[in-house]
Design an enzyme around this catalytic site. Sequence first.
Site, PDB file in Angstrom:
ATOM      1  CB  SER A 132      30.043  44.970  39.829  1.00 53.66           C
ATOM      2  OG  SER A 132      29.834  45.093  38.488  1.00 53.66           O
ATOM      3  CG  ASP A 176      29.117  52.397  36.558  1.00 57.48           C
ATOM      4  OD1 ASP A 176      28.645  53.330  35.890  1.00 57.48           O
ATOM      5  OD2 ASP A 176      29.681  51.412  36.053  1.00 57.48           O
ATOM      6  CE1 TYR A 225      34.260  51.484  30.588  1.00 67.70           C
ATOM      7  CE2 TYR A 225      36.454  51.329  31.540  1.00 67.70           C
ATOM      8  CZ  TYR A 225      35.220  51.946  31.471  1.00 67.70           C
ATOM      9  OH  TYR A 225      34.962  53.032  32.257  1.00 67.70           O
TER      10      TYR A 225
HETATM   11  C1  GLA Z   1      30.990  51.396  32.632  1.00 61.46           C
HETATM   12  C2  GLA Z   1      32.001  51.982  33.607  1.00 61.46           C
HETATM   13  C3  GLA Z   1      31.739  53.472  33.856  1.00 61.46           C
HETATM   14  C4  GLA Z   1      31.602  54.237  32.544  1.00 61.46           C
HETATM   15  C5  GLA Z   1      30.647  53.519  31.595  1.00 61.46           C
HETATM   16  C6  GLA Z   1      30.639  54.151  30.218  1.00 61.46           C
HETATM   17  O1  GLA Z   1      29.721  51.403  33.197  1.00 61.46           O
HETATM   18  O2  GLA Z   1      31.959  51.293  34.838  1.00 61.46           O
HETATM   19  O3  GLA Z   1      32.765  54.013  34.666  1.00 61.46           O
HETATM   20  O4  GLA Z   1      32.865  54.460  31.964  1.00 61.46           O
HETATM   21  O5  GLA Z   1      30.989  52.156  31.432  1.00 61.46           O
HETATM   22  O6  GLA Z   1      30.097  55.412  30.278  1.00 61.46           O
END
Ligand code: GLA
Length: 384
Positions: A132, A176, A225
Amino acid sequence: MNNTQLKNVTDIFKHHFDGVEPQVVCAPGRVNIIGEHTDYNGGHVLPCAINYQTLISFSARNDQEVHVVAADYDDEQDRFCIDDNIAHNEDKFWSNYVRGVVSVMAQHYPNLVGVNMVISGDVPQGAGLSSSAALEVGVAKVISEVSSLALSNQTLALISQQAENEFVGCQCGIMDQLISASGNAGHALLINCETLATAPISLPDNSAVLIVNSNVKRGLVDSEYNTRRKQCEVAAKHFGVALLCDIDIDTFEAGKQGLANVELKRARHVVYENHRTLDAADALSKGDIKALGDLMRASHASMKDDFEITTPEIDYLVGVLNEAIGDNGGARMTGGGFGGCVVAVLPSDQVASVCELIESRYFEKTGIKESIYLSKACQGVHIL
Ligand code: GLA
């Protein structure tokens, strides 16, 4: 990215848009070597952009509409007008990443130019490799390009993160999107997620970054999350700081009394992981792969026991990999957790035997077939 992918995304564009020759943007997925759930706590991460990417062929329109074709979803299409009130598409979930980015950009920049786009990608979806983010950053780059905004990579990343937070609804950090925008070929990127300062760290020539997808369907990812984020905020409040990574290990150990057990475990993971990430960047820049491996193993144990985001299949994979790699590197789960992928750093000449071992043991143990990707650290978003 390979030439077939590039040809496909160009041919499909010509097919849908009157034979016009498009430009093509390439935005990579990522693998995180270490530094998990530290980004939204203002800490450090050490990801690299990978050679699995989203390609977007595009050309400007002379109105303010966006027409988009999803090549990987049977050429499904979406169309909308650029204004500051773009609605969600309730039927085509993929399009909300496009709509989200355009919507955020329309709030920041007036008079965006309309665009035709075809999207195609080979970043495995739902595997924790940031398909994404690659899509969001790619779309932001396309809009910046057709509207001649010349936005920096950091700005593209921030726009994409805002789209994910506000339009898609996942409270992700910046890792990311920033690595997809700013990756360096042959390097991991040490990112300070509080200041957004970045430092490329070169990967040793004779080592490989191997990604093994557990193919465990990730469940409850967004809700778990967002819960982890809240627990970290509670812990930060206990220590009287805005972000958990504003405290170091000594401050954590001295002030942890009075924290409830769950928040204590979450905070311990984050504070120690932040330090491990800085130590890992140091080890990597010295070519000390054994030290890096030890830090990766410690990171995994902490994700398992304190942050509680691994699964039995992932723990098994990590165990097999670490046993096979020994002192020559290490392995850990990578990404948000609850399934997804494992990352290993190991000598290139051990890759074949390690893959064989995984192939012979993982399915037998779990009944699930893994997928293996040998990844190269690649450049972030760019026009081809
Ligand atoms: C996902 C989120 C990131 C980060 C990771 C864990 O990929 O998009 O921002 O928090 O999890 O490190």
